[in-house]
Design an enzyme around this catalytic site. Structure first.
Site, PDB file in Angstrom:
ATOM      1  N   GLU A 275      12.976 -11.850 -48.936  1.00 58.88           N
ATOM      2  CA  GLU A 275      12.056 -12.722 -49.666  1.00 58.88           C
ATOM      3  C   GLU A 275      12.438 -14.194 -49.517  1.00 58.88           C
ATOM      4  O   GLU A 275      11.587 -15.077 -49.608  1.00 58.88           O
ATOM      5  CB  GLU A 275      12.036 -12.327 -51.156  1.00 58.88           C
ATOM      6  CG  GLU A 275      10.616 -12.144 -51.678  1.00 58.88           C
ATOM      7  CD  GLU A 275      10.564 -11.596 -53.091  1.00 58.88           C
ATOM      8  OE1 GLU A 275      10.055 -10.472 -53.233  1.00 58.88           O
ATOM      9  OE2 GLU A 275      11.001 -12.253 -54.046  1.00 58.88           O
ATOM     10  N   HIS A 296      23.710  10.521 -39.522  1.00 61.13           N
ATOM     11  CA  HIS A 296      23.095  11.755 -39.022  1.00 61.13           C
ATOM     12  C   HIS A 296      21.591  11.593 -38.870  1.00 61.13           C
ATOM     13  O   HIS A 296      20.865  12.571 -38.764  1.00 61.13           O
ATOM     14  CB  HIS A 296      23.435  12.918 -39.961  1.00 61.13           C
ATOM     15  CG  HIS A 296      24.901  13.219 -39.979  1.00 61.13           C
ATOM     16  ND1 HIS A 296      25.462  14.273 -39.296  1.00 61.13           N
ATOM     17  CD2 HIS A 296      25.932  12.562 -40.554  1.00 61.13           C
ATOM     18  CE1 HIS A 296      26.774  14.263 -39.471  1.00 61.13           C
ATOM     19  NE2 HIS A 296      27.081  13.226 -40.236  1.00 61.13           N
ATOM     20  N   LYS A 409      -0.284 -10.599 -54.834  1.00 60.46           N
ATOM     21  CA  LYS A 409      -0.651 -10.496 -56.250  1.00 60.46           C
ATOM     22  C   LYS A 409      -2.097 -10.958 -56.445  1.00 60.46           C
ATOM     23  O   LYS A 409      -2.872 -10.351 -57.178  1.00 60.46           O
ATOM     24  CB  LYS A 409       0.296 -11.339 -57.128  1.00 60.46           C
ATOM     25  CG  LYS A 409       1.718 -10.755 -57.290  1.00 60.46           C
ATOM     26  CD  LYS A 409       2.583 -11.622 -58.231  1.00 60.46           C
ATOM     27  CE  LYS A 409       3.973 -11.063 -58.447  1.00 60.46           C
ATOM     28  NZ  LYS A 409       4.859 -11.881 -59.283  1.00 60.46           N
TER      29      LYS A 409
HETATM   30  O1  PA5 Z   1      12.344 -12.632 -56.648  1.00 60.98           O
HETATM   31  C1  PA5 Z   1      11.233 -12.890 -57.063  1.00 60.98           C
HETATM   32  O2  PA5 Z   1      10.915 -14.049 -57.432  1.00 60.98           O
HETATM   33  C2  PA5 Z   1      10.174 -11.812 -57.201  1.00 60.98           C
HETATM   34  O3  PA5 Z   1      10.615 -10.632 -56.612  1.00 60.98           O
HETATM   35  C3  PA5 Z   1       9.856 -11.567 -58.673  1.00 60.98           C
HETATM   36  O4  PA5 Z   1      11.062 -11.269 -59.344  1.00 60.98           O
HETATM   37  C4  PA5 Z   1       8.864 -10.406 -58.864  1.00 60.98           C
HETATM   38  O5  PA5 Z   1       7.675 -10.671 -58.185  1.00 60.98           O
HETATM   39  C5  PA5 Z   1       8.574 -10.203 -60.354  1.00 60.98           C
HETATM   40  O6  PA5 Z   1       8.091 -11.385 -60.923  1.00 60.98           O
HETATM   41  P1  PA5 Z   1       8.151 -11.640 -62.485  1.00 60.98           P
HETATM   42  O7  PA5 Z   1       9.582 -11.678 -62.913  1.00 60.98           O
HETATM   43  O8  PA5 Z   1       7.465 -12.940 -62.690  1.00 60.98           O
HETATM   44  O9  PA5 Z   1       7.429 -10.480 -63.138  1.00 60.98           O
END
Ligand code: PA5
Length: 417
Positions: A275, A296, A409
């Site tokens: 990410e 394996h 989203k």
């Molecule tokens: O690392 C990140 O920013 C994302 O993976 C968020 O944690 C994830 O989309 C969840 O978002 P939120 O904490 O706003 O629900």
């Protein structure tokens, strides 16, 4: 913690070239500037964390341990992967069970989990920085009915929201309905938030010593605060990854370990790197494997499939337990192992795998730490956060945004309108 680059297959002097020196200098300055608005609150968090909130977390944890059998943690992505990594690595006794929900939209999963805990006392910790994530709010909707059914109106005293300090749906609800809250610090993205209340409450409830986690992270902060490639292992590792991607043309990085306790930590790393770096058509695709299980199956590909893989081994010098293989019958194929321990054999598998993967010219770095404990968990978290942010900046992408996630989203919401 040590990094062993001896198996990487190329000369490390490449790291110390002027090209990298200047870039690291610029990145160091950016990460350590006092303005955290770019998303760098996590950088000095190990020494600047909110001490009052830590006290609150410990007292909430004590209350939950006294009145609950289960903590149901509702979060997704960065709002759960770090907590799960720490719990799977460090929780010693399962007297109080931590169950994660909200990590998907498959109702059969939630139904099974609620069925399992219907006769138990439950506290719910909803973790969402934005307070708007659909998976979380949908799961909360169902869980609230479950809790109301169990505890009537009193159920709200068994709910804790961990969310943005000032804004968002969860914060507003907490303010109007008097629900207990903890805060996700400003300018700290989900995947960099495990050392805040996001991870610390579930850890404390699980009986994990959170002060030792923060001590380990504090030590890492100190060790890794030098703007020097020669001294700073996180910068060395970031350069190594960049070099492997740009000069050796590898496209995938695998985190491998011979300890099952590190499996969820590997998934946290996968999210942290993918990410943070996977933007503008760039970045190593990060994944994780558990050996010897995956030797394996996927191991075959690493050795003889497309030559796209680099590998980081996480090696624990002193595993927490061991067992001797004894009284093996003379005609058994494992007679030669008589008197050896399982860890001896696991170590042989480790060295054998390194040799086999080196034969296949897989660039390998080994990250070594002495044992699995709270202190080392905190240290590793901070090491990887710094290495990841640095590595993303070397690729010239923003480590702290996730435009792809936001797009998914948005499209999902469009499909429902
Ligand atoms: O690392 C990140 O920013 C994302 O993976 C968020 O944690 C994830 O989309 C969840 O978002 P939120 O904490 O706003 O629900």
């Amino acid at each position: 913690m040590e990094l062993d680059f001896n198996f990487c297959g190329f000369n490390r002097s490449e790291f110390f070239k002027n090209e990298y020196k200047q870039k690291i200098k610029d990145i160091h300055k950016k990460l350590h500037q006092n303005d955290h608005s770019i998303g760098t609150t996590w950088v000095d968090w190990p020494i600047k964390y909110d001490k009052n909130e830590l006290i609150l977390i410990q007292s909430l944890a004590k209350k939950i341990q006294d009145n609950s059998d289960v903590l149901l943690v509702v979060g997704i992505g960065g709002s759960y992967l770090g907590a799960k990594a720490g719990i799977d690595m460090l929780q010693k006794n399962n007297k109080l069970e931590i169950i994660f929900a909200g990590t998907n939209l498959d109702f059969s999963d939630l139904k099974r989990k609620l069925e399992k805990i219907k006769n138990k006392d439950v506290t719910v910790n909803v973790i969402s920085k934005s307070g708007t994530t659909i998976e979380i709010l949908v799961t909360l909707n169902i869980i609230e009915k479950f809790m109301k059914n169990k505890y009537n109106e009193d159920y709200k005293s068994r709910i804790i929201f961990t969310t943005d300090k000032n804004k968002g749906y969860l914060r507003e609800r907490a303010n109007t309905e008097g629900i207990q809250t903890l805060s996700v610090p400003d300018d700290m993205g989900g995947r960099y938030s495990v050392l805040s209340a996001v991870g610390l409450l579930p850890f404390a409830v699980a009986g994990i010593n959170i002060k030792n986690i923060l001590k380990g992270a504090g030590r890492a902060y100190k060790d890794l605060s030098e703007c020097s490639i020669e001294l700073n292992l996180a910068y060395q590792y970031a350069i190594y990854r960049h070099y492997v991607y740009t000069h050796i043309n590898k496209k995938v990085e695998i985190y491998s370990s011979f300890s099952t306790k590190l499996a969820s930590f590997g998934l946290w790393l996968q999210q942290l790197f993918c990410e943070s770096e996977g933007k503008a058509g760039k970045g190593l695709f990060v994944s994780t494997l558990g050996y010897t299980t995956d030797l394996h199956s996927v191991g075959q590909y690493i050795q003889q499939g497309s030559q796209i893989v680099a590998e980081t081994f996480m090696y624990v010098k002193n595993p927490n337990c061991d067992c001797i293989i004894s009284k093996v019958q003379t005609d058994s194929p494992i007679y030669f192992l008589n008197g050896k321990t399982i860890n001896d054999i696991n170590n042989a598998a480790f060295y054998g795998t390194i040799k086999a993967h080196m034969d296949a010219k897989v660039p390998i770095v080994v990250l070594i730490f002495d044992k699995i404990n709270e202190y080392n968990f905190g240290y590793l978290v901070y090491f990887f956060e710094l290495a990841c942010a640095t590595s993303a900046y070397l690729l010239q992408v923003n480590p702290f945004d996730q435009p792809g996630v936001e797009q998914y989203k948005r499209y999902m919401k469009d499909c429902l309108n």
